[in-house]
Every structure is written in structure tokens, then in C-alpha cells.
Scaffold this active site. Structure first.
Site, PDB file in Angstrom:
ATOM      1  N   LYS A 105       0.964  -1.035   0.039  1.00  0.00           N
ATOM      2  CA  LYS A 105      -0.114   0.099  -0.040  1.00  0.00           C
ATOM      3  C   LYS A 105       0.867   1.353   0.021  1.00  0.00           C
ATOM      4  O   LYS A 105       0.750   2.086  -0.854  1.00  0.00           O
ATOM      5  CB  LYS A 105      -0.814   0.036   1.245  1.00  0.00           C
ATOM      6  N   ARG A 117      11.501  -5.353   5.015  1.00  0.00           N
ATOM      7  CA  ARG A 117      11.014  -3.929   4.760  1.00  0.00           C
ATOM      8  C   ARG A 117      11.866  -3.143   5.528  1.00  0.00           C
ATOM      9  O   ARG A 117      12.333  -3.414   6.782  1.00  0.00           O
ATOM     10  CB  ARG A 117       9.703  -3.732   5.271  1.00  0.00           C
ATOM     11  N   ARG A 126      14.216   0.403  10.404  1.00  0.00           N
ATOM     12  CA  ARG A 126      13.212  -0.767  10.222  1.00  0.00           C
ATOM     13  C   ARG A 126      12.224  -0.328  11.420  1.00  0.00           C
ATOM     14  O   ARG A 126      12.697   0.229  12.436  1.00  0.00           O
ATOM     15  CB  ARG A 126      13.782  -2.103  10.476  1.00  0.00           C
ATOM     16  N   ARG A 142      -9.900   0.863   8.598  1.00  0.00           N
ATOM     17  CA  ARG A 142      -9.347  -0.563   9.074  1.00  0.00           C
ATOM     18  C   ARG A 142     -10.566  -1.403   9.883  1.00  0.00           C
ATOM     19  O   ARG A 142     -10.324  -2.641   9.944  1.00  0.00           O
ATOM     20  CB  ARG A 142      -8.105  -0.552   9.641  1.00  0.00           C
TER      21      ARG A 142
HETATM   22  P1  ADP Z   1       2.154  -1.872   3.227  1.00  0.00           P
HETATM   23  O1  ADP Z   1       2.134  -0.325   3.147  1.00  0.00           O
HETATM   24  O2  ADP Z   1       0.968  -2.392   2.506  1.00  0.00           O
HETATM   25  O3  ADP Z   1       2.481  -2.342   4.693  1.00  0.00           O
HETATM   26  P2  ADP Z   1       4.951  -1.516   1.847  1.00  0.00           P
HETATM   27  O4  ADP Z   1       4.401  -0.421   0.696  1.00  0.00           O
HETATM   28  O5  ADP Z   1       5.521  -0.874   2.864  1.00  0.00           O
HETATM   29  O6  ADP Z   1       3.505  -2.410   2.243  1.00  0.00           O
HETATM   30  O7  ADP Z   1       5.519  -2.845   1.163  1.00  0.00           O
HETATM   31  C1  ADP Z   1       5.945  -3.862   2.143  1.00  0.00           C
HETATM   32  C2  ADP Z   1       7.538  -4.309   1.759  1.00  0.00           C
HETATM   33  O8  ADP Z   1       7.371  -5.089   0.405  1.00  0.00           O
HETATM   34  C3  ADP Z   1       8.488  -3.239   1.322  1.00  0.00           C
HETATM   35  O9  ADP Z   1       9.690  -3.615   1.699  1.00  0.00           O
HETATM   36  C4  ADP Z   1       8.325  -3.001  -0.125  1.00  0.00           C
HETATM   37  O10 ADP Z   1       9.598  -2.403  -0.707  1.00  0.00           O
HETATM   38  C5  ADP Z   1       7.820  -4.286  -0.670  1.00  0.00           C
HETATM   39  N1  ADP Z   1       7.163  -4.423  -1.527  1.00  0.00           N
HETATM   40  C6  ADP Z   1       6.012  -3.837  -1.943  1.00  0.00           C
HETATM   41  N2  ADP Z   1       5.614  -4.348  -3.123  1.00  0.00           N
HETATM   42  C7  ADP Z   1       6.093  -5.199  -3.534  1.00  0.00           C
HETATM   43  C8  ADP Z   1       5.863  -6.157  -4.522  1.00  0.00           C
HETATM   44  N3  ADP Z   1       4.928  -6.096  -5.576  1.00  0.00           N
HETATM   45  N4  ADP Z   1       6.784  -7.279  -4.731  1.00  0.00           N
HETATM   46  C9  ADP Z   1       7.623  -7.722  -3.743  1.00  0.00           C
HETATM   47  N5  ADP Z   1       8.003  -6.558  -2.883  1.00  0.00           N
HETATM   48  C10 ADP Z   1       7.103  -5.626  -2.713  1.00  0.00           C
HETATM   49  P1  ADP Z   2       1.055  -2.000   7.680  1.00  0.00           P
HETATM   50  O1  ADP Z   2      -0.124  -1.804   6.513  1.00  0.00           O
HETATM   51  O2  ADP Z   2       2.326  -2.585   7.122  1.00  0.00           O
HETATM   52  O3  ADP Z   2       0.334  -2.663   8.866  1.00  0.00           O
HETATM   53  P2  ADP Z   2       0.708   0.834   8.838  1.00  0.00           P
HETATM   54  O4  ADP Z   2       1.849   1.614   9.071  1.00  0.00           O
HETATM   55  O5  ADP Z   2      -0.580   0.864   8.230  1.00  0.00           O
HETATM   56  O6  ADP Z   2       1.101  -0.748   8.589  1.00  0.00           O
HETATM   57  O7  ADP Z   2       0.252   0.576  10.568  1.00  0.00           O
HETATM   58  C1  ADP Z   2       1.024   0.184  11.475  1.00  0.00           C
HETATM   59  C2  ADP Z   2       0.338   0.018  13.029  1.00  0.00           C
HETATM   60  O8  ADP Z   2      -0.607   1.243  13.359  1.00  0.00           O
HETATM   61  C3  ADP Z   2      -1.116  -0.903  12.730  1.00  0.00           C
HETATM   62  O9  ADP Z   2      -0.608  -2.403  12.920  1.00  0.00           O
HETATM   63  C4  ADP Z   2      -1.983  -0.342  13.968  1.00  0.00           C
HETATM   64  O10 ADP Z   2      -1.384  -0.676  15.161  1.00  0.00           O
HETATM   65  C5  ADP Z   2      -1.792   1.110  13.773  1.00  0.00           C
HETATM   66  N1  ADP Z   2      -2.680   1.811  12.621  1.00  0.00           N
HETATM   67  C6  ADP Z   2      -2.432   2.088  11.481  1.00  0.00           C
HETATM   68  N2  ADP Z   2      -3.688   2.478  10.828  1.00  0.00           N
HETATM   69  C7  ADP Z   2      -4.820   2.154  11.717  1.00  0.00           C
HETATM   70  C8  ADP Z   2      -6.004   2.472  11.468  1.00  0.00           C
HETATM   71  N3  ADP Z   2      -6.554   2.986  10.446  1.00  0.00           N
HETATM   72  N4  ADP Z   2      -6.862   1.811  12.870  1.00  0.00           N
HETATM   73  C9  ADP Z   2      -6.218   1.482  13.862  1.00  0.00           C
HETATM   74  N5  ADP Z   2      -4.866   1.236  14.087  1.00  0.00           N
HETATM   75  C10 ADP Z   2      -4.039   1.808  12.889  1.00  0.00           C
END
Ligand code: ADP
Ligand code: ADP
Ligand code: ZN
Length: 235
Positions: free
Chosen positions: A31, A145, A178, A106
Site C-alpha cells: 500500500k 522491509r 526498520r 481498517r
Molecule cells: P504496506 O504499506 O502495505 O504495509 P509496503 O508498501 O511498505 O506495504 O511494502 C512492504 C515491503 O514489501 C516493502 O519492503 C516494499 O519494498 C516491498 N514490496 C512492495 N510491493 C512489493 C511487490 N509487489 N513485490 C515485492 N516486494 C514488494
Molecule cells: P501496515 O499496513 O504495514 O500494517 P501501518 O503503518 O498502516 O502498517 O500500521 C501500523 C500500525 O499502526 C498498525 O498495526 C496499527 O497498530 C496502527 N494503525 C495504522 N492505521 C490504523 C487504523 N486505521 N486503525 C487502527 N490502527 C491503525
């Protein structure tokens, strides 16, 4: 007419035209990566509630203090805190360009709060785009990541390395970080929470006719191309 009158008269029109996109998907689906791409290509503003919460934790605000332990455990921060943070951010002037919501809503409560918030300014969700990945891919993505400490650009140990090792492609920064919650124990909890609380929103937006699905198992560039084509249609 004073300047203020002009601004208040024009504001609702400017806001009503602004696209609102939602990226749905489990932690690690991509995302954030894709939201940054959409921000660059379409001039939209990425609103990540995760980033906003991490900033609140770092700043030591009341909301940040309440959120910190919950985030560390991989649970969801309470709806009232997250909705308040999002509402404040959406009131900032740059959001008239249109927004990509990354990690919000969420829960069903958040989705209804978003509908109510948008209704106040005559806006709608243009598209809720579900990035579909399987659980194993999500775990692999999260565990490798890291991000640039300077500009926030996302990287991955195996899937997305900087062109020059140790130097950010975007800003030339050399410090990386990280996330505290990207650990094997927490990932499992976050995945469970995703399936229980967030996955049902796919049906919520499907029922409203605003759902799109993108196969997010492929490479970053292929997904970006599919997503950009979709956003072009929907905005
Ligand atoms: P989210 O915001 O949904 O948690 P991220 O955009 O941070 O996800 O992506 C999670 C990890 O996977 C990052 O290290 C990113 O560089 C990597 N990543 C994102 N899209 C892909 C993909 N299509 N294939 C492989 N790795 C990906
Ligand atoms: P990812 O998509 O990789 O799980 P985010 O950065 O979106 O990571 O979220 C990290 C943490 O922040 C979640 O595990 C949760 O604890 C909190 N969080 C983020 N967005 C929300 C939301 N919309 N509602 C509740 N908790 C949230
Ligand atoms: Zn950088």
C-alpha cells in the site's frame, strides 16, 4: 465581497472535485509503495494513518502515548484516536488535490466515519482498491522491509534495493530504519487482526459498487502500471 467570502464560496467546489482513493490490503501488501507512486504520478496526497500515528508516538502527544503499546503488539489503535487524527489531516489545505488513504479505514466503524466525514463536503470514495496478496507473500515482504530515515522511501532486502547500496535513490540519504512492529511475532498478530477487522471492508465497498481488485502478487512495476490505469479511469 471580502476575500474571506470568496474563499468560503469557492472551497466546497474545490473540495468536491478532489478524488478520494482507498488502498485496502494486509500489512506488507504494498500500500505505501503504491501510494507514493500515485502521489508522484497523479499529484494526490498520501495519507497513511500508520505514518501519522508513528509521528504522534515520536512527538509524544497524548494520542501517541495511548497508541504506542498497541502498535507494538500489532493490535489496532482505537477508532476514536485514528478517526480524530485522520479528520485533522484531511482538513489541511493540500488535501484539496485529492487523497490516497493508505491503511485507513481498517474497521467498519472507521469506514462509516469516513463516509460521514466526506458527506460533510459533498465528497465520495471514488474507488476502494483491494491489493490482493496471499499471507506468505505478506510475511516475506514485511520481514525484509526498511525505509530511508530521511525521506521515507520504502525498500526491501530482496525485492527493492537502492541502485547504489546504502544510498537512497530518492534523496541520497544514507540512514535507514526498520519498524519496531515488523517482527515475526507481531506480524502474525497483525495478520489475524487484518482478517478479522479489515478484510470485511472489501464486502462493504463491493456492496456500494466502489470496489476494485488488483492482483498484488507480481512485481512492483507491474502492479503500479495496473493501478495507474485503474486510477486514471476512476478519477
Ligand atoms: P504496506 O504499506 O502495505 O504495509 P509496503 O508498501 O511498505 O506495504 O511494502 C512492504 C515491503 O514489501 C516493502 O519492503 C516494499 O519494498 C516491498 N514490496 C512492495 N510491493 C512489493 C511487490 N509487489 N513485490 C515485492 N516486494 C514488494
Ligand atoms: P501496515 O499496513 O504495514 O500494517 P501501518 O503503518 O498502516 O502498517 O500500521 C501500523 C500500525 O499502526 C498498525 O498495526 C496499527 O497498530 C496502527 N494503525 C495504522 N492505521 C490504523 C487504523 N486505521 N486503525 C487502527 N490502527 C491503525
Ligand atoms: Zn531518501
Amino acid at each position: 465581497m471580502s476575500d474571506l467570502d470568496t474563499r468560503t464560496r469557492q472551497a466546497p467546489h474545490a473540495i468536491a472535485a478532489a478524488p478520494v482513493l482507498i488502498l485496502l490490503g494486509p500489512p506488507g501488501a504494498g500500500k505505501g509503495t503504491q501510494a507514493r507512486m500515485l502521489e508522484e504520478r497523479f499529484g494526490l496526497v498520501q495519507l497513511s494513518t500508520g505514518d501519522l500515528l508513528r509521528a504522534a508516538v515520536k512527538a509524544g502527544t497524548e494520542a501517541g502515548r495511548r497508541a504506542e503499546a498497541v502498535m507494538k503488539a500489532g493490535d489496532l489503535v482505537s477508532d476514536d484516536i485514528v478517526i480524530a487524527i485522520l479528520r485533522d489531516r484531511m482538513a489541511e489545505p493540500d488535501c484539496v488535490r485529492g487523497v490516497i488513504l493508505d491503511g485507513f479505514p481498517r474497521t467498519a466503524v472507521q469506514a462509516r466515519a469516513l463516509d460521514a466525514l466526506l458527506a460533510e463536503t459533498g465528497q465520495n470514495v471514488n474507488a476502494a482498491i483491494s491489493l490482493e496478496v496471499d499471507d506468505a507473500a505478506m510475511v516475506a515482504r514485511i520481514s525484509g522491509r526498511y525505509t530511508c530515515a530521511e525521506c521515507g522511501e520504502g525498500y526491501h532486502d530482496s525485492f527493492k534495493q537502492p541502485a547504489r547500496a546504502g544510498t537512497c535513490d530518492k534523496c541520497g540519504g544514507t540512514a535507514f530504519k526498520r519498524r519496531a512492529d515488523d517482527k515475526a511475532e507481531t506480524v502474525e498478530a497483525r495478520l489475524k487482526v487484518y482478517h478479522a477487522e479489515t478484510a470485511p471492508l472489501i464486502a462493504y465497498y463491493d456492496d456500494k459498487g466502489s470496489l476494485d481488485r488488483i492482483d498484488a502478487m507480481g512485481g512492483i512495476e507491474d502492479i503500479s502500471a495496473a493501478l495507474a490505469a485503474l486510477v486514471q479511469q476512476r478519477t
